[in-house]
Design an enzyme around this catalytic site. Structure first.
Site, PDB file in Angstrom:
ATOM      1  CE1 TYR A  45      -4.343   0.766  -0.462  1.00  0.00           C
ATOM      2  CE2 TYR A  45      -3.474   2.396   1.030  1.00  0.00           C
ATOM      3  CZ  TYR A  45      -4.770   2.016   0.200  1.00  0.00           C
ATOM      4  OH  TYR A  45      -5.761   2.744  -0.299  1.00  0.00           O
ATOM      5  CG  HIS A  89       6.285   2.740   1.014  1.00  0.00           C
ATOM      6  ND1 HIS A  89       4.927   3.095   1.447  1.00  0.00           N
ATOM      7  CD2 HIS A  89       6.580   2.066   2.067  1.00  0.00           C
ATOM      8  CE1 HIS A  89       4.465   2.469   2.454  1.00  0.00           C
ATOM      9  NE2 HIS A  89       5.653   1.802   2.884  1.00  0.00           N
ATOM     10  CD  GLN A 105       5.285  -6.559  10.801  1.00  0.00           C
ATOM     11  OE1 GLN A 105       6.346  -6.965  10.373  1.00  0.00           O
ATOM     12  NE2 GLN A 105       5.187  -5.175  10.955  1.00  0.00           N
ATOM     13  CB  SER A 159       0.061   1.907   4.601  1.00  0.00           C
ATOM     14  OG  SER A 159       1.477   1.823   3.884  1.00  0.00           O
ATOM     15  NE  ARG A 160      -1.453  -0.167  11.266  1.00  0.00           N
ATOM     16  CZ  ARG A 160      -0.274  -0.719  11.271  1.00  0.00           C
ATOM     17  NH1 ARG A 160       0.690  -0.369  10.948  1.00  0.00           N
ATOM     18  NH2 ARG A 160      -0.325  -2.096  11.631  1.00  0.00           N
TER      19      ARG A 160
END
Length: 297
Positions: free
Chosen positions: A32, A37, A61, A186-187
């Site tokens: 995502y 990134h 994780q 991403s969150r």
């Protein structure tokens, strides 16, 4: 860009290139992808002949009550983004490829991994260290790239590399932020419109920490108290970690004289946001590499 899911096929291809003297840089991700990134990829491309990006949502994780099944995924979009910027290889294994049998071996750095975020998410950093160590063994890169937003993660990976004599140079890359200062993650897609507006309190709290330290505040407990009060101005923000720690060891400090990391872990609704800043007196250290042994600046 070639896409691999098989460990053996990726290794075979990389081994042939390494025999030709080609250097390899690795960017581990959970997909995502966003501009943060891409900054890691850009750095890797500038410093290596071959760039490998891994996309793997690592179940080790995630805790039992966390968002593994809901973690955002868009593999087609991710692959298109990576191809556009000239990534050579995408390693996108399934869980069965990475963990064909139950994992009995765990890599853990408990003195670092059980603090801060690790105290809120037990076992999280053992899962991170284990999968990163496995990716290092699979790809065997000369260099690997991680974002400073996940500051504790980077400190742990650097210590793992030092302790286990892993022949990988770990590069930390400054956090990429949105226009209002919120760290890209991403969150962030989980945030409602109201939560996204409220989330700006997180980078603003780091600004407040910088202002207070520059003004002469040297008592870490007092700084933590003031920052919690500052976060309390936003009713949607629920701080889980507000900590001032030694920037290299993540241990508590008696006074803010040497570089410290101001670490925040804040919940908005069901979403947890991480952010940090490294400060020393009236100097901002964060954004120019993490301090400490084995750190590449």
């Amino acid at each position: 860009m070639r896409v691999f899911s098989s460990i053996d096929e990726l290794r075979h291809t990389l081994d042939a290139l390494k025999r030709q003297g080609r250097t390899v840089g690795l960017v581990p991700t959970m997909g995502y992808l966003h501009a943060g990134h891409m900054e890691l990829v850009s750095r890797a491309r500038a410093e290596n002949d071959i760039v490998v990006v891994s996309i793997f949502v690592n179940p080790l994780q995630f805790g039992p009550a966390e968002d593994l099944s809901k973690y955002p995924r868009d593999p087609e979009r991710d692959a298109a983004m990576l191809k556009q910027v000239g990534v050579n290889f995408l390693f996108s294994p399934d869980v069965e490829d990475m963990y064909p049998q139950p994992m009995l071996t765990v890599v853990d750095v408990p003195d670092l991994g059980h603090e801060l975020e690790g105290a809120v998410r037990p076992g999280h950093f053992a899962g991170v260290a284990t999968v990163v160590n496995k990716l290092f063994n699979i790809v065997q890169p000369q260099t690997a790239y991680f974002g400073e937003k996940d500051y504790q993660q980077v400190v742990i990976i650097k210590r793992m590399v030092d302790d286990l004599a892993v022949p990988v140079r770990v590069i930390s890359v400054p956090t990429v932020r949105d226009g209002d200062g919120l760290a890209l993650s991403s969150r962030n897609v989980y945030l409602s419109a109201a939560e996204r507006r409220a989330a700006v309190i997180v980078p603003q709290t780091l600004d407040e920490a910088e202002r207070l330290i520059a003004g002469g505040l040297t008592d870490p407990a007092e700084l933590e108290k003031k920052l919690k009060a500052f976060l309390g101005r936003e009713p949607l923000a629920k701080p889980e970690v507000v900590a001032v720690r030694d920037a290299s060891t993540l241990q508590p400090v008696a006074s803010i004289t040497e570089p410290v990391v101001v670490a925040l872990f804040v919940r908005l609704g069901t979403t947890r946001l991480l952010d940090n800043r490294v400060l020393a007196g009236n100097r901002v250290i964060g954004g120019r590499g993490l301090p400490g042994k084995g750190v590449t600046r």
